[in-house]
Design a protein around this motif. Sequence first.
Motif, PDB file in Angstrom:
ATOM      1  N   VAL A   1       0.854  -1.186   0.000  1.00  0.00           N
ATOM      2  CA  VAL A   1       0.000   0.000   0.000  1.00  0.00           C
ATOM      3  C   VAL A   1       0.890   1.235   0.000  1.00  0.00           C
ATOM      4  CG1 VAL A   1      -1.822   1.258   1.197  1.00  0.00           C
ATOM      5  CG2 VAL A   1      -1.770  -1.249   1.297  1.00  0.00           C
ATOM      6  N   GLU A   2       0.607   2.181  -0.917  1.00  0.00           N
ATOM      7  CA  GLU A   2       1.391   3.401  -1.006  1.00  0.00           C
ATOM      8  C   GLU A   2       0.470   4.611  -1.137  1.00  0.00           C
ATOM      9  OE1 GLU A   2       5.505   3.023  -3.043  1.00  0.00           O
ATOM     10  OE2 GLU A   2       4.088   1.967  -4.343  1.00  0.00           O
ATOM     11  N   ASN A   3       0.943   5.752  -0.667  1.00  0.00           N
ATOM     12  CA  ASN A   3       0.208   7.006  -0.756  1.00  0.00           C
ATOM     13  C   ASN A   3       0.983   8.006  -1.600  1.00  0.00           C
ATOM     14  OD1 ASN A   3      -2.014   6.326   1.004  1.00  0.00           O
ATOM     15  ND2 ASN A   3      -0.563   6.452   2.700  1.00  0.00           N
ATOM     16  N   PHE A   4       0.242   8.735  -2.431  1.00  0.00           N
ATOM     17  CA  PHE A   4       0.855   9.712  -3.321  1.00  0.00           C
ATOM     18  C   PHE A   4      -0.008  10.970  -3.411  1.00  0.00           C
ATOM     19  CE2 PHE A   4       2.173   5.569  -5.034  1.00  0.00           C
ATOM     20  CZ  PHE A   4       3.540   5.741  -5.213  1.00  0.00           C
ATOM     21  N   GLU A   5       0.610  12.022  -3.868  1.00  0.00           N
ATOM     22  CA  GLU A   5      -0.091  13.219  -4.332  1.00  0.00           C
ATOM     23  C   GLU A   5      -0.317  13.068  -5.838  1.00  0.00           C
ATOM     24  OE1 GLU A   5       1.139  17.785  -5.540  1.00  0.00           O
ATOM     25  OE2 GLU A   5       2.387  16.636  -4.142  1.00  0.00           O
ATOM     26  N   ALA A   6      -1.514  13.401  -6.305  1.00  0.00           N
ATOM     27  CA  ALA A   6      -1.769  13.414  -7.749  1.00  0.00           C
ATOM     28  C   ALA A   6      -1.281  14.753  -8.284  1.00  0.00           C
ATOM     29  CB  ALA A   6      -3.256  13.217  -8.039  1.00  0.00           C
ATOM     30  N   ALA A   7      -0.033  14.786  -8.735  1.00  0.00           N
ATOM     31  CA  ALA A   7       0.587  16.046  -9.140  1.00  0.00           C
ATOM     32  C   ALA A   7       0.082  16.530 -10.484  1.00  0.00           C
ATOM     33  CB  ALA A   7       2.109  15.888  -9.182  1.00  0.00           C
ATOM     34  N   VAL A   8      -0.253  15.605 -11.389  1.00  0.00           N
ATOM     35  CA  VAL A   8      -0.779  15.937 -12.711  1.00  0.00           C
ATOM     36  C   VAL A   8      -1.902  14.964 -13.027  1.00  0.00           C
ATOM     37  CG1 VAL A   8      -0.279  16.240 -15.166  1.00  0.00           C
ATOM     38  CG2 VAL A   8       1.507  16.728 -13.474  1.00  0.00           C
ATOM     39  N   LEU A   9      -3.010  15.488 -13.545  1.00  0.00           N
ATOM     40  CA  LEU A   9      -4.137  14.638 -13.923  1.00  0.00           C
ATOM     41  C   LEU A   9      -4.739  15.112 -15.230  1.00  0.00           C
ATOM     42  CD1 LEU A   9      -6.357  12.499 -13.459  1.00  0.00           C
ATOM     43  CD2 LEU A   9      -7.569  14.211 -12.076  1.00  0.00           C
TER      44      LEU A   9
ATOM     45  N   PHE B   1      -1.328  -3.260 -17.690  1.00  0.00           N
ATOM     46  CA  PHE B   1      -2.463  -3.932 -17.077  1.00  0.00           C
ATOM     47  C   PHE B   1      -3.711  -3.773 -17.949  1.00  0.00           C
ATOM     48  CE2 PHE B   1       0.296  -2.806 -13.554  1.00  0.00           C
ATOM     49  CZ  PHE B   1       0.213  -3.881 -12.678  1.00  0.00           C
ATOM     50  N   GLU B   2      -4.618  -4.691 -17.789  1.00  0.00           N
ATOM     51  CA  GLU B   2      -5.960  -4.560 -18.354  1.00  0.00           C
ATOM     52  C   GLU B   2      -6.776  -3.653 -17.447  1.00  0.00           C
ATOM     53  OE1 GLU B   2      -9.945  -7.398 -18.813  1.00  0.00           O
ATOM     54  OE2 GLU B   2      -7.970  -8.304 -18.489  1.00  0.00           O
ATOM     55  N   VAL B   3      -7.554  -2.773 -18.042  1.00  0.00           N
ATOM     56  CA  VAL B   3      -8.397  -1.873 -17.254  1.00  0.00           C
ATOM     57  C   VAL B   3      -9.760  -2.532 -17.027  1.00  0.00           C
ATOM     58  CG1 VAL B   3      -9.520   0.384 -17.173  1.00  0.00           C
ATOM     59  CG2 VAL B   3      -7.266   0.157 -18.223  1.00  0.00           C
ATOM     60  N   LEU B   4     -10.084  -2.786 -15.768  1.00  0.00           N
ATOM     61  CA  LEU B   4     -11.410  -3.280 -15.435  1.00  0.00           C
ATOM     62  C   LEU B   4     -12.347  -2.131 -15.100  1.00  0.00           C
ATOM     63  CD1 LEU B   4     -10.699  -6.477 -13.293  1.00  0.00           C
ATOM     64  CD2 LEU B   4     -10.956  -6.224 -15.767  1.00  0.00           C
ATOM     65  N   HIS B   5     -11.777  -1.065 -14.535  1.00  0.00           N
ATOM     66  CA  HIS B   5     -12.575   0.116 -14.207  1.00  0.00           C
ATOM     67  C   HIS B   5     -11.627   1.272 -13.971  1.00  0.00           C
ATOM     68  CE1 HIS B   5     -15.840   2.567 -12.639  1.00  0.00           C
ATOM     69  NE2 HIS B   5     -15.061   2.892 -11.638  1.00  0.00           N
ATOM     70  N   ALA B   6     -11.985   2.456 -14.474  1.00  0.00           N
ATOM     71  CA  ALA B   6     -11.180   3.658 -14.208  1.00  0.00           C
ATOM     72  C   ALA B   6     -12.116   4.865 -14.264  1.00  0.00           C
ATOM     73  CB  ALA B   6     -10.063   3.800 -15.234  1.00  0.00           C
ATOM     74  N   ASP B   7     -12.234   5.542 -13.134  1.00  0.00           N
ATOM     75  CA  ASP B   7     -13.116   6.707 -13.073  1.00  0.00           C
ATOM     76  C   ASP B   7     -12.596   7.650 -12.000  1.00  0.00           C
ATOM     77  OD1 ASP B   7     -15.235   8.436 -13.379  1.00  0.00           O
ATOM     78  OD2 ASP B   7     -16.619   7.245 -12.174  1.00  0.00           O
ATOM     79  N   VAL B   8     -12.377   8.901 -12.356  1.00  0.00           N
ATOM     80  CA  VAL B   8     -11.974   9.896 -11.378  1.00  0.00           C
ATOM     81  C   VAL B   8     -12.788  11.167 -11.633  1.00  0.00           C
ATOM     82  CG1 VAL B   8     -10.048  10.627 -12.834  1.00  0.00           C
ATOM     83  CG2 VAL B   8     -10.072  11.254 -10.430  1.00  0.00           C
ATOM     84  N   ARG B   9     -13.282  11.742 -10.538  1.00  0.00           N
ATOM     85  CA  ARG B   9     -14.092  12.958 -10.616  1.00  0.00           C
ATOM     86  C   ARG B   9     -13.192  14.137 -10.314  1.00  0.00           C
ATOM     87  NH1 ARG B   9     -17.797   9.712  -6.348  1.00  0.00           N
ATOM     88  NH2 ARG B   9     -18.051   7.876  -7.664  1.00  0.00           N
ATOM     89  N   ASP B  10     -12.772  14.824 -11.350  1.00  0.00           N
ATOM     90  CA  ASP B  10     -11.797  15.899 -11.161  1.00  0.00           C
ATOM     91  C   ASP B  10     -12.448  17.248 -10.974  1.00  0.00           C
ATOM     92  OD1 ASP B  10     -12.697  16.073 -13.728  1.00  0.00           O
ATOM     93  OD2 ASP B  10     -10.753  16.501 -14.621  1.00  0.00           O
ATOM     94  N   GLU B  11     -13.722  17.283 -10.760  1.00  0.00           N
ATOM     95  CA  GLU B  11     -14.416  18.563 -10.530  1.00  0.00           C
ATOM     96  C   GLU B  11     -15.077  18.558  -9.167  1.00  0.00           C
ATOM     97  OE1 GLU B  11     -17.164  19.182 -13.685  1.00  0.00           O
ATOM     98  OE2 GLU B  11     -15.629  19.419 -15.203  1.00  0.00           O
TER      99      GLU B  11
END
Length: 203
Positions: free
Chosen positions: A86-94, A193-203
């Motif tokens: 398990v790792e934690n990061f800042e999303a510096a660019v999206l 990797f194969e993508v099974l699901h990818a969703d991010v709400r950037d607003e």
Amino acid sequence: MFVRTVYATGDPARLGLAVGALNTRGRDLLEERPGYRGAGLFVDRELGKLLTVSWWESAEARRNSDEVMSVRRPELLQPFAGTVAVENFEAAVLHAGRGPLTGGGVRITRFECDPADADLAADTFHAGVLPRLEVLPGFAGAALFLDRERGRGMTGVLFADRPSLAGSRARQAAVRRESAAKAHATVVTLEEFEVLHADVRDE
């Protein structure tokens, strides 16, 4: 935003059990947590690898969510997982791309740099890498995660389908070589990797 990644390896024959649990009970648990902004689930069925990414509006929301998730995670990943990191990061660019994506592919690059060069890595990815990725056929989104304190990071580049992922390898290799040199970064791992699901709400 801030992210938590979970990287698990195990018996490929049991991968489906973990995927089923994460897509049902796991997703429900995340949705209940304050500050949750989306998630991704990525797998390598052949080798038996699983990567999850959860997005949070603040470091505090991420930390509070893990008080619950750290307790429930073992039951969600068993009997598949033999190792879990398990790792934690800042999303510096999206670059959120097209939104929810299923059935595509993602290329993950892990790198190390001097903590003092973290801003350089972010600037290089935003100004020099993203414009070259956006024109690749099938490009569907990208992100750069940073652990500034440890001088570690990872990039993820999403493609709408597996042929586009494969077709981008040579061109992204050139971008990776040039950007790593410019950012004074060392690439330590490259995976798909194969993508099974990818969703991010950037607003």
